[in-house]
Design a protein around this motif. Structure first.
Motif, PDB file in Angstrom:
ATOM      1  N   GLU A 384      62.027 -33.132  33.131  1.00 35.13           N
ATOM      2  CA  GLU A 384      60.775 -33.266  32.393  1.00 35.13           C
ATOM      3  C   GLU A 384      59.699 -32.380  33.028  1.00 35.13           C
ATOM      4  O   GLU A 384      59.617 -32.244  34.251  1.00 35.13           O
ATOM      5  CB  GLU A 384      60.304 -34.720  32.383  1.00 35.13           C
ATOM      6  N   GLY A 385      58.864 -31.788  32.187  1.00 34.38           N
ATOM      7  CA  GLY A 385      57.742 -31.001  32.677  1.00 34.38           C
ATOM      8  C   GLY A 385      58.093 -29.637  33.213  1.00 34.38           C
ATOM      9  O   GLY A 385      57.235 -28.946  33.761  1.00 34.38           O
ATOM     10  N   VAL A 386      59.333 -29.209  33.050  1.00 31.47           N
ATOM     11  CA  VAL A 386      59.777 -27.932  33.619  1.00 31.47           C
ATOM     12  C   VAL A 386      59.162 -26.754  32.868  1.00 31.47           C
ATOM     13  O   VAL A 386      58.815 -26.859  31.686  1.00 31.47           O
ATOM     14  CB  VAL A 386      61.319 -27.837  33.586  1.00 31.47           C
ATOM     15  N   THR A 387      59.003 -25.639  33.561  1.00 35.44           N
ATOM     16  CA  THR A 387      58.670 -24.366  32.940  1.00 35.44           C
ATOM     17  C   THR A 387      59.896 -23.469  33.020  1.00 35.44           C
ATOM     18  O   THR A 387      60.477 -23.309  34.100  1.00 35.44           O
ATOM     19  CB  THR A 387      57.493 -23.681  33.651  1.00 35.44           C
ATOM     20  N   VAL A 388      60.291 -22.895  31.893  1.00 39.01           N
ATOM     21  CA  VAL A 388      61.454 -22.003  31.844  1.00 39.01           C
ATOM     22  C   VAL A 388      60.963 -20.613  31.445  1.00 39.01           C
ATOM     23  O   VAL A 388      60.285 -20.453  30.430  1.00 39.01           O
ATOM     24  CB  VAL A 388      62.502 -22.488  30.824  1.00 39.01           C
ATOM     25  N   THR A 389      61.303 -19.616  32.249  1.00 43.53           N
ATOM     26  CA  THR A 389      60.957 -18.244  31.903  1.00 43.53           C
ATOM     27  C   THR A 389      62.234 -17.451  31.663  1.00 43.53           C
ATOM     28  O   THR A 389      63.283 -17.757  32.231  1.00 43.53           O
ATOM     29  CB  THR A 389      60.134 -17.560  33.014  1.00 43.53           C
ATOM     30  N   CYS A 390      62.133 -16.461  30.806  1.00 41.12           N
ATOM     31  CA  CYS A 390      63.292 -15.596  30.579  1.00 41.12           C
ATOM     32  C   CYS A 390      62.845 -14.154  30.579  1.00 41.12           C
ATOM     33  O   CYS A 390      61.672 -13.855  30.344  1.00 41.12           O
ATOM     34  CB  CYS A 390      64.024 -15.952  29.285  1.00 41.12           C
ATOM     35  N   ASP A 391      63.782 -13.270  30.870  1.00 41.00           N
ATOM     36  CA  ASP A 391      63.458 -11.865  30.959  1.00 41.00           C
ATOM     37  C   ASP A 391      63.824 -11.152  29.675  1.00 41.00           C
ATOM     38  O   ASP A 391      64.521 -11.686  28.812  1.00 41.00           O
ATOM     39  CB  ASP A 391      64.184 -11.222  32.143  1.00 41.00           C
ATOM     40  N   ALA A 392      63.323  -9.917  29.538  1.00 36.99           N
ATOM     41  CA  ALA A 392      63.764  -9.076  28.429  1.00 36.99           C
ATOM     42  C   ALA A 392      65.235  -8.744  28.631  1.00 36.99           C
ATOM     43  O   ALA A 392      65.722  -8.665  29.754  1.00 36.99           O
ATOM     44  CB  ALA A 392      62.927  -7.794  28.395  1.00 36.99           C
ATOM     45  N   GLY A 393      65.951  -8.564  27.538  1.00 40.98           N
ATOM     46  CA  GLY A 393      67.383  -8.283  27.628  1.00 40.98           C
ATOM     47  C   GLY A 393      68.184  -9.414  27.040  1.00 40.98           C
ATOM     48  O   GLY A 393      67.669 -10.265  26.303  1.00 40.98           O
ATOM     49  N   THR A 394      69.468  -9.458  27.367  1.00 42.01           N
ATOM     50  CA  THR A 394      70.329 -10.481  26.778  1.00 42.01           C
ATOM     51  C   THR A 394      69.939 -11.886  27.224  1.00 42.01           C
ATOM     52  O   THR A 394      70.261 -12.850  26.521  1.00 42.01           O
ATOM     53  CB  THR A 394      71.811 -10.224  27.127  1.00 42.01           C
ATOM     54  N   THR A 395      69.249 -12.014  28.363  1.00 39.03           N
ATOM     55  CA  THR A 395      68.790 -13.359  28.735  1.00 39.03           C
ATOM     56  C   THR A 395      67.872 -13.938  27.669  1.00 39.03           C
ATOM     57  O   THR A 395      67.828 -15.155  27.472  1.00 39.03           O
ATOM     58  CB  THR A 395      68.065 -13.342  30.097  1.00 39.03           C
ATOM     59  N   ALA A 396      67.133 -13.076  26.965  1.00 35.48           N
ATOM     60  CA  ALA A 396      66.279 -13.562  25.880  1.00 35.48           C
ATOM     61  C   ALA A 396      67.124 -14.106  24.731  1.00 35.48           C
ATOM     62  O   ALA A 396      66.734 -15.078  24.070  1.00 35.48           O
ATOM     63  CB  ALA A 396      65.354 -12.449  25.386  1.00 35.48           C
ATOM     64  N   MET A 424      60.518 -13.270  36.826  1.00 35.50           N
ATOM     65  CA  MET A 424      60.300 -13.763  38.196  1.00 35.50           C
ATOM     66  C   MET A 424      58.821 -14.025  38.485  1.00 35.50           C
ATOM     67  O   MET A 424      58.468 -15.130  38.910  1.00 35.50           O
ATOM     68  CB  MET A 424      60.897 -12.789  39.207  1.00 35.50           C
ATOM     69  N   PRO A 425      57.911 -13.058  38.302  1.00 33.21           N
ATOM     70  CA  PRO A 425      56.505 -13.395  38.553  1.00 33.21           C
ATOM     71  C   PRO A 425      55.989 -14.501  37.650  1.00 33.21           C
ATOM     72  O   PRO A 425      55.143 -15.303  38.065  1.00 33.21           O
ATOM     73  CB  PRO A 425      55.758 -12.071  38.319  1.00 33.21           C
ATOM     74  N   TYR A 426      56.509 -14.596  36.431  1.00 34.86           N
ATOM     75  CA  TYR A 426      56.116 -15.699  35.553  1.00 34.86           C
ATOM     76  C   TYR A 426      56.525 -17.041  36.165  1.00 34.86           C
ATOM     77  O   TYR A 426      55.749 -17.997  36.184  1.00 34.86           O
ATOM     78  CB  TYR A 426      56.767 -15.543  34.182  1.00 34.86           C
ATOM     79  N   ALA A 427      57.754 -17.128  36.634  1.00 40.60           N
ATOM     80  CA  ALA A 427      58.238 -18.393  37.192  1.00 40.60           C
ATOM     81  C   ALA A 427      57.473 -18.764  38.462  1.00 40.60           C
ATOM     82  O   ALA A 427      57.136 -19.941  38.682  1.00 40.60           O
ATOM     83  CB  ALA A 427      59.733 -18.303  37.479  1.00 40.60           C
ATOM     84  N   VAL A 428      57.203 -17.783  39.312  1.00 43.09           N
ATOM     85  CA  VAL A 428      56.451 -18.058  40.537  1.00 43.09           C
ATOM     86  C   VAL A 428      55.027 -18.501  40.189  1.00 43.09           C
ATOM     87  O   VAL A 428      54.485 -19.426  40.796  1.00 43.09           O
ATOM     88  CB  VAL A 428      56.448 -16.819  41.454  1.00 43.09           C
TER      89      VAL A 428
END
Length: 604
Positions: A384-396, A424-428
Motif C-alpha cells: 500500500e502507498g507504493v510509488t512505481v516508476t518505469c523507464d522509457a523502452g520495453t519496461t514501459a 531511477m531519479p524518479y524513484a529516489v
C-alpha cells in the motif's frame, strides 16, 4: 540584519514554500551555495540533495513537482552544469511541470567576453523555459524570483533564473518606490479555473446525449479522482487512462480498461473503436491513430493548458479549465444513465484481457526469463502507498500491461520526452517526497548504465533520512536496447543491428552488493516469485537483476498488418537473433490467439 543577494534569494524561495532543492555545486554558483551552507548550519536552510550529475538534479526536480504538486527546484553552476540540466528541464516542459532552475553565471563584466565558462545562458534556455531572466542588480532579485515561481506555477513549465557570480555577493536591501524598480509579490495565483457556465452546460448536453461515452484521463486530472469517477458513474462511461494518468483512476474500477495504443489493452481499443462520445480530461495523448475516426464520436477536451486544446481530435467543445473544478460544475448537470451495458461490456472484456496478460506472463522463452512474469510478480506484491516508476523502452510496455495501481499508490515516468534513465531519479525522489513509503523502480539495463547506476550512490548517501527504507530496483537485463531493436523491426522493416543495440553485460546484483545493498540475480522463470517475495520482505534497498529474454515482442493489443509485414521484412534482411524472434513472437501470438478463442467459445 544585512543580507547579500544570495541570502535574500534563499529566503525568497523559502517564502514560495520550497523546503528541498536538488543541486550540484561549482564556482559559478559558489556564493549561493555558501548561503545554502550557512543557513543549513544555522538550522534555517532547505534540504539540499546532491545527486551525481546535474541532469539527475533536474530530473529529480521534475519528479518532485509530479509527486508533490509543489514547484521543483534545481541548482547548478554556469555553462557545463547549466547545460547538463537541459534534458531534465525538457522533461518538465513536455510533461507540464512547474520547475525553477537557478544557474550560475560568470561576473557581469565577463558576459559576452568569451571567458571561461561564460555563455549566453538566456539564449540557451529560451526554448525550454517559459521565463528566463538574469538577476542583474540586487533590486531585481525579488521580482525575478517571484516572476519565475509564479510563471512556472501558472504555465506549468520550467523557469530559469540566471545568477551572476558577482551579483550573488552584492548587498541586498528592500527596494524603494523608484522609477524602474519593481516591488513584487511572493503570493501565487490560483489555477483552479472553471470554464464559462454555458460551456459547462454544452458539455453536459453532449455527454447526456451519448450512449457509449469514453473518458480518456491523463495526469492533468490528478487530484480529481473522485470527480472523474462520479462523472463516469452518472454518464455510464468507460475510462481509459493515458500512461502518466495510470494512477488517477484506481485499477479496481471494473470499467477502467487501463491504457490504449501499443502498450494498451484490447478493451481500451474497443472503447476507441465503438464510443460515440470521447471526453479528454487533462491529457495531451499524442497518438492520433488510437483516437476515434473523424465523425465517429463527438469530442470534448478539458485542459489547463490552452495551447494543447484541440490538437489531437476535431473536438466539438474545447474547454480551458482545471479538470476538478470543471467536473465539480458539470456533475449537477449530468443525467444518471439507467442503462450501464456499455460499462458492463467493458468490464467483461477487461476480465478477459487480464486473463490474456496472465497467459502471456506464463510463456517460457529460450533465451531468458519472461519479462512479463517479472513485472506481474512485482504487481502482485505491491505494498500500500507504493510509488512505481518505469523507464522509457520495453519496461514501459510491461508497466502498461501488468502494473495495476490501487488508490493511494503513485506511478510516473518521463512521458512526452520519454527520456531514458528517468526511472531511477524518479524513484529516489519518491523516497524523499514520501519517506515513510516504499518505492519501486523498473528500468532496462541500457538506461541503468546511462546514469541509473550512479544513483545507487545517491541512495547510499541519503537513505538514512527515510523512515521506510524499502526501495526495490528491477533491472531488465537482456544486453539489448530492446525497444529500439523492436522499433527497427516493426516501424522500418530493418533487422536489429548489434553495433548500436548491444549493451555490455555486467553483474548488476553484484554491483548493488558492493554498495551494501541486497542483490538478487534471477536466471530462470521459476526463480522469479521467490526473488520478488524476498525483495519486498527486506526493509532496505534490493536490486533484482533479471536476466530476461531479448526476443519477447511488446505486442500491441491488435497486431496491424504493417507491424507484421515490417517484422517479416526485418527477418528476411538477416536479423541477428532471427530464430529467437520468430519462435518467441510466435509463442506470444499463440497465447493471444488461445485467449481470444476461449473468449469466443466461452470455455476455461
Amino acid at each position: 540584519m544585512s543580507q547579500n543577494v544570495s541570502e535574500f534569494v534563499l529566503d525568497r524561495i523559502k517564502a514560495w514554500g520550497v523546503t528541498r532543492v536538488y543541486g550540484y555545486p561549482g564556482d559559478g554558483i559558489g556564493e549561493f551555495d555558501g548561503a545554502l551552507g550557512k543557513a543549513d548550519r544555522a538550522g534555517e536552510g532547505v534540504e539540499y540533495i546532491r545527486p551525481t550529475h546535474e541532469e539527475i538534479a533536474a530530473l529529480m526536480a521534475t519528479a518532485h513537482a509530479k509527486f508533490t504538486g509543489e514547484v521543483g527546484v534545481c541548482i547548478a553552476t554556469s555553462s557545463p552544469g547549466a547545460f547538463h540540466m537541459l534534458n531534465g528541464l525538457y522533461d518538465a516542459q513536455m510533461d507540464n511541470q512547474p520547475v525553477v532552475a537557478i544557474v550560475g553565471q560568470q561576473g557581469l563584466a565577463a558576459v559576452g567576453t568569451f571567458t571561461q565558462q561564460e555563455s549566453n545562458l538566456e539564449r540557451v534556455f529560451a526554448d525550454v523555459a517559459c521565463y528566463v531572466q538574469t538577476i542583474a542588480t540586487p533590486d531585481s532579485a525579488g521580482v525575478v524570483i517571484d516572476t519565475a515561481f509564479r510563471t512556472a506555477m501558472l504555465r506549468k513549465q520550467p523557469a530559469v533564473v540566471v545568477l551572476p557570480h558577482d551579483v550573488q555577493a552584492m548587498p541586498w536591501s528592500e527596494p524603494g518606490a523608484e522609477h524602474w524598480v519593481s516591488r513584487s509579490s511572493d503570493v501565487p495565483a490560483s489555477t483552479r479555473i472553471t470554464p464559462p457556465a454555458e460551456d459547462v452546460r454544452k458539455m453536459a448536453d453532449i455527454i447526456n446525449a451519448g450512449e457509449r461515452v469514453t473518458f480518456l484521463v491523463g495526469a492533468g486530472a490528478r487530484g480529481a479522482t473522485d470527480q472523474v469517477l462520479a462523472a463516469a458513474g452518472k454518464a455510464g462511461a468507460g475510462i481509459i487512462t493515458a500512461l502518466r494518468g495510470k494512477d488517477v483512476v484506481p485499477s479496481d474500477v471494473p470499467f477502467h480498461t487501463q491504457q490504449v495504443g501499443l502498450l494498451g489493452s484490447r478493451p481500451s481499443l474497443t472503447q476507441i473503436k465503438e464510443c460515440d462520445t470521447i471526453v479528454l480530461l487533462g491529457t495531451n495523448y499524442p497518438y492520433g491513430e488510437y483516437l476515434p475516426k473523424v465523425g465517429q464520436a463527438r469530442g470534448i477536451q478539458v485542459d489547463i493548458k490552452p495551447e494543447q486544446l484541440g490538437l489531437r481530435y476535431p473536438n466539438e467543445l474545447n474547454m480551458w479549465g482545471d479538470v476538478g473544478a470543471t467536473l465539480d460544475a458539470l456533475l449537477p448537470l449530468l443525467e444518471q444513465k439507467d442503462d450501464l451495458g456499455w460499462q458492463e461490456k467493458l468490464a467483461d472484456e477487461m476480465r478477459e484481457w487480464e486473463a490474456e496478460m496472465g497467459r502471456q506472463a506464463e510463456v517460457a522463452y529460450s533465451d531468458g526469463v519472461n519479462p512479463r512474469r517479472v513485472i506481474r510478480a512485482v504487481n502482485e506484491r505491491l505494498p500500500e502507498g507504493v510509488t512505481v516508476t518505469c523507464d522509457a523502452g520495453t519496461t514501459a510496455d510491461w508497466y502498461g500491461h501488468h502494473i495495476r495501481l490501487r488508490r493511494g499508490m503513485h506511478g510516473d515516468m518521463s512521458g512526452r520526452l520519454a527520456t531514458m534513465l528517468a526511472a531511477m531519479p524518479y524513484a529516489v525522489t519518491a523516497k524523499f517526497a514520501f519517506p515513510d513509503r516504499p518505492a519501486v523502480c523498473t528500468i532496462g539495463d541500457g538506461a541503468f548504465q546511462m546514469l541509473g547506476m550512479n544513483e545507487l550512490i545517491t541512495v547510499k548517501k541519503y537513505m538514512d533520512r527515510w523512515q521506510d527504507k524499502q526501495l526495490v530496483i528491477v533491472v531488465m537485463h537482456n544486453d539489448d536496447l530492446g525497444q529500439v531493436s523492436w522499433e527497427m523491426r516493426t516501424e522500418d522493416g530493418n533487422p536489429m543491428w548489434r553495433g548500436s543495440q548491444d549493451v555490455e553485460t555486467m553483474d548488476y546484483a553484484g554491483y548493488a552488493e558492493l554498495l551494501g545493498f541486497q542483490g538478487i540475480a534471477v536466471h530462470s522463470d521459476d526463480e522469479v516469485d521467490a526473488a520478488v517475495e524476498r525483495a519486498f520482505a527486506h526493509q532496505g534497498v534490493t536490486l533484482i537483476d533479471a536476466y530476461v529474454s531479448r526476443s519477447v515482442p511488446p505486442l500491441p493489443p491488435h497486431i496491424t498488418a504493417e507491424y507484421a509485414m515490417n517484422t517479416a521484412k526485418s527477418l528476411l534482411k538477416g536479423d541477428p537473433v532471427e530464430f529467437d524472434v520468430v519462435k518467441d513472437s510466435a509463442k506470444a501470438m499463440a497465447a493471444e490467439v488461445v485467449e481470444r478463442a476461449k473468449g469466443a467459445f466461452g470455455r476455461d
